[in-house]
Design a protein around this motif. Sequence first.
Motif, mmCIF file in Angstrom:
data_model
loop_
_atom_site.group_PDB
_atom_site.id
_atom_site.type_symbol
_atom_site.label_atom_id
_atom_site.label_comp_id
_atom_site.label_asym_id
_atom_site.label_seq_id
_atom_site.Cartn_x
_atom_site.Cartn_y
_atom_site.Cartn_z
ATOM 1 N N ILE A 281 1.265 25.705 18.055
ATOM 2 C CA ILE A 281 1.672 27.105 18.009
ATOM 3 C C ILE A 281 2.981 27.285 18.757
ATOM 4 C CG2 ILE A 281 1.095 29.448 18.765
ATOM 5 C CD1 ILE A 281 -0.448 28.544 16.315
ATOM 6 N N SER A 282 3.964 27.827 18.062
ATOM 7 C CA SER A 282 5.250 28.191 18.652
ATOM 8 C C SER A 282 5.373 29.707 18.646
ATOM 9 C CB SER A 282 6.403 27.571 17.873
ATOM 10 O OG SER A 282 6.344 26.167 17.879
ATOM 11 N N ALA A 283 6.363 30.212 19.345
ATOM 12 C CA ALA A 283 6.637 31.650 19.358
ATOM 13 C C ALA A 283 8.135 31.863 19.266
ATOM 14 C CB ALA A 283 6.078 32.301 20.620
ATOM 15 N N GLY A 284 8.518 32.922 18.593
ATOM 16 C CA GLY A 284 9.940 33.237 18.483
ATOM 17 C C GLY A 284 10.230 34.084 17.271
ATOM 18 N N SER A 285 11.503 34.357 17.073
ATOM 19 C CA SER A 285 11.921 35.125 15.908
ATOM 20 C C SER A 285 12.042 34.192 14.712
ATOM 21 C CB SER A 285 13.256 35.818 16.172
ATOM 22 O OG SER A 285 14.257 34.854 16.475
#
Length: 377
Positions: A281-285
């Motif tokens: 799981i990554s996070a960002g735009s």
Amino acid sequence: MSCTKPYNPKVIASANNYLVVEGTINTGGDSTMIKLSRTVNISAVTTTNPVTNATVVIQDDQNQSYSLQNLNNGYYTSPILNLINTRKYRLSVTTSDGKIYLSDYVTPITTPPIDSIGFNVVSNKQQGTGLQISINTHDPNNNTHYYRWDYVETWQFRAKYQSQYISNGTEIVYRTPAQNIFSCYGNSISNNILLGSSAKLSQDVISQAPITFIASTSEKVEQRYSINIKQYALSADAYNYFELLKQNTEELGSIFDAQPAQLTGNIHCTTDATLPVIGYISAGSVQQKRIYINVTQLPNAWLPTYPYDCELDTAYFSNPKSGVNEVERYLVPLYSSSIPTVQFYEGGPAPAGYLYSDVDCVDCTIRGTVTKPSFWQ
């Protein structure tokens, strides 16, 4: 002379069904979509095993949480969240058997815009002749270095033959515009892991990274084609995970390929630490861009290969030899798989019958939809 013996290791029939978590926590101006499924055995007939009854929540390091809606098909979604980029985020999954899975906290990464999507006519021994779609991007701040892409393709295509007539169960009548089955829209999603890295370059630039190849005989380029590509910035750890996943799933099969390696993501089962979990799981735009390609932009010699063998046959109102009303027998019944296309004549002022073909050759809706996508220009 020698014998070939089947090799059936126990692992291909084991009862393991590990949790698979796919998706990205979108902190920007788009929704978040998480897919949950379980692994299936190599020997299994079923190839998909969605998890449809879990509770999925995004949590930040300031004790804020955001629940995702269960779509009951293995997908869990949230509306646009506009999360704060200075916080860290993780994913929490609780399955129906009470097990809890947590991803590591990750720092959101801002994804730079896609500069352009290009296409070139190419010809080589490995792929043949066709269209190579590629992408260009860069980070002027020299901070990203690691990229991943996925895409959705949409295209216009036609059936082999156009049907002007339809049966109403009693007789053959003219087909109305609303009953069009000649021109349709098809679509597909990417099924390969697409990665790019500028880590070994002096500038954070990705130039003409290959995305997909379309054969010159594909019906995707028969009329009009569109591709929407999404771009994700990755951390070095996330990039290494997807690179290993790509190696394990796409680059095996010959004696010269690398051996499969242990895949370790950033998701863990907190109720049973021995349970493997597949996913990162990554996070960002997320950035995205769409292009259209018209048939007029491609070589005139390109001709699509229709996926079925097709031919037209005749159905007489009165067969010259037997006198049988073939139209009534073969085309009027609603359960018939034969569809009339046009009337034909044999010297007289009245039509002698109809030309017809199989549904595969006349009805484009068996492979697409007549409804124009909302984004289509």
